[in-house]
Design an enzyme around this catalytic site. Sequence first.
Site, PDB file in Angstrom:
ATOM      1  N   GLU A 241      -4.740   5.974  11.317  1.00  0.00           N
ATOM      2  CA  GLU A 241      -3.771   6.538  10.949  1.00  0.00           C
ATOM      3  C   GLU A 241      -4.543   6.498   8.929  1.00  0.00           C
ATOM      4  OE1 GLU A 241      -0.152   3.972   7.899  1.00  0.00           O
ATOM      5  OE2 GLU A 241       0.416   3.909  10.106  1.00  0.00           O
TER       6      GLU A 241
ATOM      7  N   HIS B  53      -3.691  -5.626   2.572  1.00  0.00           N
ATOM      8  CA  HIS B  53      -2.826  -6.525   2.974  1.00  0.00           C
ATOM      9  C   HIS B  53      -3.519  -7.847   3.446  1.00  0.00           C
ATOM     10  CE1 HIS B  53       0.019  -3.553   5.007  1.00  0.00           C
ATOM     11  NE2 HIS B  53       0.482  -3.475   4.223  1.00  0.00           N
TER      12      HIS B  53
ATOM     13  N   LYS C  88       5.574   0.339  14.832  1.00  0.00           N
ATOM     14  CA  LYS C  88       5.345  -0.542  14.274  1.00  0.00           C
ATOM     15  C   LYS C  88       5.858  -1.519  13.057  1.00  0.00           C
ATOM     16  CE  LYS C  88       2.457   1.751  10.294  1.00  0.00           C
ATOM     17  NZ  LYS C  88       0.774   1.414   9.939  1.00  0.00           N
TER      18      LYS C  88
ATOM     19  N   GLU D 243       1.357  -8.985   7.381  1.00  0.00           N
ATOM     20  CA  GLU D 243       1.738  -8.361   8.366  1.00  0.00           C
ATOM     21  C   GLU D 243       2.196  -9.503   9.606  1.00  0.00           C
ATOM     22  OE1 GLU D 243       1.288  -4.966   8.967  1.00  0.00           O
ATOM     23  OE2 GLU D 243       2.324  -4.014   7.092  1.00  0.00           O
TER      24      GLU D 243
ATOM     25  N   ASP E 160       0.458   8.917   6.654  1.00  0.00           N
ATOM     26  CA  ASP E 160       1.842   7.995   6.185  1.00  0.00           C
ATOM     27  C   ASP E 160       1.573   8.694   4.411  1.00  0.00           C
ATOM     28  OD1 ASP E 160       3.048   5.773   5.303  1.00  0.00           O
ATOM     29  OD2 ASP E 160       1.415   4.700   5.482  1.00  0.00           O
TER      30      ASP E 160
ATOM     31  N   SER F 282       0.924  -0.825   0.409  1.00  0.00           N
ATOM     32  CA  SER F 282       0.226  -0.134  -0.249  1.00  0.00           C
ATOM     33  C   SER F 282       1.037   1.444  -0.051  1.00  0.00           C
ATOM     34  CB  SER F 282      -1.018  -0.358   1.142  1.00  0.00           C
ATOM     35  OG  SER F 282      -1.599   1.304   1.290  1.00  0.00           O
TER      36      SER F 282
ATOM     37  N   ASP G 184      -4.652   2.007  11.306  1.00  0.00           N
ATOM     38  CA  ASP G 184      -5.063   2.871   9.795  1.00  0.00           C
ATOM     39  C   ASP G 184      -5.802   1.667   8.921  1.00  0.00           C
ATOM     40  OD1 ASP G 184      -3.881   3.114   7.576  1.00  0.00           O
ATOM     41  OD2 ASP G 184      -1.750   2.103   7.518  1.00  0.00           O
TER      42      ASP G 184
ATOM     43  N   GLU H 251      -5.492  -1.998   8.628  1.00  0.00           N
ATOM     44  CA  GLU H 251      -4.106  -2.178  10.050  1.00  0.00           C
ATOM     45  C   GLU H 251      -5.466  -2.500  11.344  1.00  0.00           C
ATOM     46  OE1 GLU H 251      -0.482  -1.487   9.882  1.00  0.00           O
ATOM     47  OE2 GLU H 251      -0.344  -1.599   8.146  1.00  0.00           O
TER      48      GLU H 251
ATOM     49  N   HIS I 196       7.778  -0.133   9.575  1.00  0.00           N
ATOM     50  CA  HIS I 196       7.814  -1.061   8.772  1.00  0.00           C
ATOM     51  C   HIS I 196       7.576  -1.360   7.217  1.00  0.00           C
ATOM     52  CE1 HIS I 196       4.937  -4.911   9.590  1.00  0.00           C
ATOM     53  NE2 HIS I 196       3.969  -3.026   9.629  1.00  0.00           N
TER      54      HIS I 196
ATOM     55  N   LYS J 195       8.898   6.193   6.969  1.00  0.00           N
ATOM     56  CA  LYS J 195       9.338   4.883   6.833  1.00  0.00           C
ATOM     57  C   LYS J 195      10.775   5.001   6.071  1.00  0.00           C
ATOM     58  CE  LYS J 195       4.807   2.884   6.201  1.00  0.00           C
ATOM     59  NZ  LYS J 195       3.972   2.377   5.193  1.00  0.00           N
TER      60      LYS J 195
END
Length: 444
Positions: free
Chosen positions: A310, A180, A413, A230, A337, A66, A268, A189, A390, A362
């Site tokens: 997020e 994900h 995270k 993840e 993000d 993403s 998220d 998330e 990550h 990131k």
Amino acid sequence: MNDYISNVHHTTHHQGEYVTHTSRPVTISSLHGSRILDSRGYPTIQVRLELEDGTVVTGDAPAGASTGAHEAVELRDGGSSYGGRDVSQALHLITTDVAPMITGQSWTSIGQADAALAALDGTPNHRRLGANSVVATSIAMARALAAAAELPLWRWIADVTGSTPRLPVPHFNVLNGGAHAANALDFQEFMIAPVNAETMTDAVRIGSDVYHALAALVRERFGSLGLGDEGGFAPSIAAPEEALDLLVAAISAAGYEPGVDTVAIALDPAANEFALGDGSYRVVDRRLDRAGMVDYYRDLISRYPIRSIEDGFSEDDHGGWKAMSFALGDMLQIVGDDLYVTDPQRIRDGGKDGLSNAALIKPNQIGTVSQTLDAIGVARSLGMRSMVSHRSGETTDTFIADLVVGTGTGQIKSGAPARGERVAKYNRLTEIAENNPELPYGLR
């Protein structure tokens, strides 16, 4: 929840100024790029440096699924090999362009090395060499300079940035959706954060306990333990409320108290993935405008112990971000993000415009360690928090664990407390904590 934007350490470093008092010149005798596989089975890059004294250090490039439109650009081959994601062109440029520049000369700071990489690339987003080549090289150079200074990497980062090191609250992504996972869950998330843990060891234990309690619940209710990228579970659910109910039940089943100041929940949504392009969003079977999305988030945080959201709006929907920050910014952490992509200037602009009160960090989104440190510094100068993160395509490289401790941002995270590429970061944090019992834990 004003503690999110208080008690932050301010720094005004800019790229090129990151020189630690204990720096010693380092000469790289050889540089080699290798193709390795990330946690999704796609190629990525590892850069291996050998120092003049024989020390060997490495740096790996992670990869996102993403991704924001404004991120630095990976160099991928296209074609049929590895589904178009091979990195042979990037490896070739590491051999022909990067290695001759890096080897055989003395380097005294990460800013110097990163500026040389940027000049060699010659594009604003590392498109020519590839952000994957650049970030792997930059991480390896940071490790080389820390080795030359005879310091642990986290301590070197703290000295370079003038930060007070701190062990972070881990945000464990235990339920996956969106890009994900292969379920119908729009939000990407669902994390649990042991805010009230007393030590890093306690925090990791709580994460593991809740993860296994959740596994039992998912197995009982859905009969399957499918996983997302993840390491979080990906049951056949669609509504965010279903996921949140599972998290609250799992926290309680593990013997802990759900709460924004105890074991909290962080989201998220990754709204880029369910934005309809006209300022509205589709969540489950509802079409919501900006005001509707803000009301929906307000309802969720009134019913569940959520302390951080997020990417609640898409990356270019600044009207949505402003509305959310105005309505909810005093109640929880609002993290950008895709909005910021670890870009110092975008963080500066967004912070001044009141789009959020925190930024996700990131390194491969922006390309170099220096730019990453700049991003954290800019956020701090504006009174914003940062959370180190990550990517969905990870390796066992633990750089971000040292980064979060050294910069003292207090939050990380790195996925579920499962799978080697995820737990490598949590294990590194535990190692740092055990070797340095004087380090404080938590957000402040």
